[in-house]
Design a protein around this motif. Structure first.
Motif, mmCIF file in Angstrom:
data_model
loop_
_atom_site.group_PDB
_atom_site.id
_atom_site.type_symbol
_atom_site.label_atom_id
_atom_site.label_comp_id
_atom_site.label_asym_id
_atom_site.label_seq_id
_atom_site.Cartn_x
_atom_site.Cartn_y
_atom_site.Cartn_z
ATOM 1 N N UNK A 10 0.829 -1.214 0.000
ATOM 2 C CA UNK A 10 0.000 0.000 0.000
ATOM 3 C C UNK A 10 0.858 1.257 0.000
ATOM 4 N N UNK A 11 1.937 1.238 0.779
ATOM 5 C CA UNK A 11 2.870 2.366 0.852
ATOM 6 C C UNK A 11 4.287 1.818 0.953
ATOM 7 N N UNK A 12 5.198 2.396 0.176
ATOM 8 C CA UNK A 12 6.610 2.003 0.227
ATOM 9 C C UNK A 12 7.434 3.067 -0.484
ATOM 10 N N UNK A 13 8.655 3.220 -0.044
ATOM 11 C CA UNK A 13 9.576 4.165 -0.683
ATOM 12 C C UNK A 13 8.982 5.573 -0.774
ATOM 13 N N UNK B 176 1.271 5.264 -7.287
ATOM 14 C CA UNK B 176 2.473 5.974 -7.749
ATOM 15 C C UNK B 176 3.617 4.993 -7.987
ATOM 16 N N UNK B 177 3.774 4.030 -7.100
ATOM 17 C CA UNK B 177 4.845 3.048 -7.280
ATOM 18 C C UNK B 177 4.600 2.167 -8.501
ATOM 19 N N UNK B 178 3.349 1.844 -8.776
ATOM 20 C CA UNK B 178 3.037 1.046 -9.968
ATOM 21 C C UNK B 178 3.425 1.808 -11.234
ATOM 22 N N UNK B 179 3.108 3.081 -11.266
ATOM 23 C CA UNK B 179 3.451 3.906 -12.439
ATOM 24 C C UNK B 179 4.968 3.987 -12.598
#
Length: 100
Positions: free
Chosen positions: A12-15, A21-24
């Motif tokens: 769900x949240x990382x980096x 946003x991380x998928x993009x």
């Protein structure tokens, strides 16, 4: 020909970013790998799409001339640079390689 299919479920949240946003960002980085070695025949990165069934967030569908081409891709510095980022943002991974 060898097909290489990988699916990732993201945290769900990382980096410092959320899943979307991380998928993009992951797709952007993977797309840069589409032509890094000879023998890549097809390289398609797709994100889960609203309104369609998906149990994973990012999918890579790729075709390689042979296992040697897949191995060259896996060892290439551009691909290796992705490994820490993907490792930090992924919750799960599934992969299947098969020869056709």
């Amino acid at each position: 020909m060898l097909k290489h299919i990988v699916m990732w479920k993201l945290k769900d949240h990382a980096e410092g970013a959320d899943r979307a946003a991380n998928a993009i960002e992951m797709k952007r980085r993977l797309d840069e790998c589409a032509t890094i070695v000879p023998g890549i025949l097809k390289f398609e990165v797709t994100l889960a799409q609203p309104g369609l069934e998906a149990t994973y967030d990012v999918v890579l569908y790729s075709e390689f001339q042979d296992k040697a081409a897949l191995d060259a891709y896996a060892q290439h510095p551009t691909h290796q640079a992705l490994v820490p980022f993907i490792g930090a943002i992924r919750e799960g991974r599934q992969c299947m390689d098969y020869i056709v």
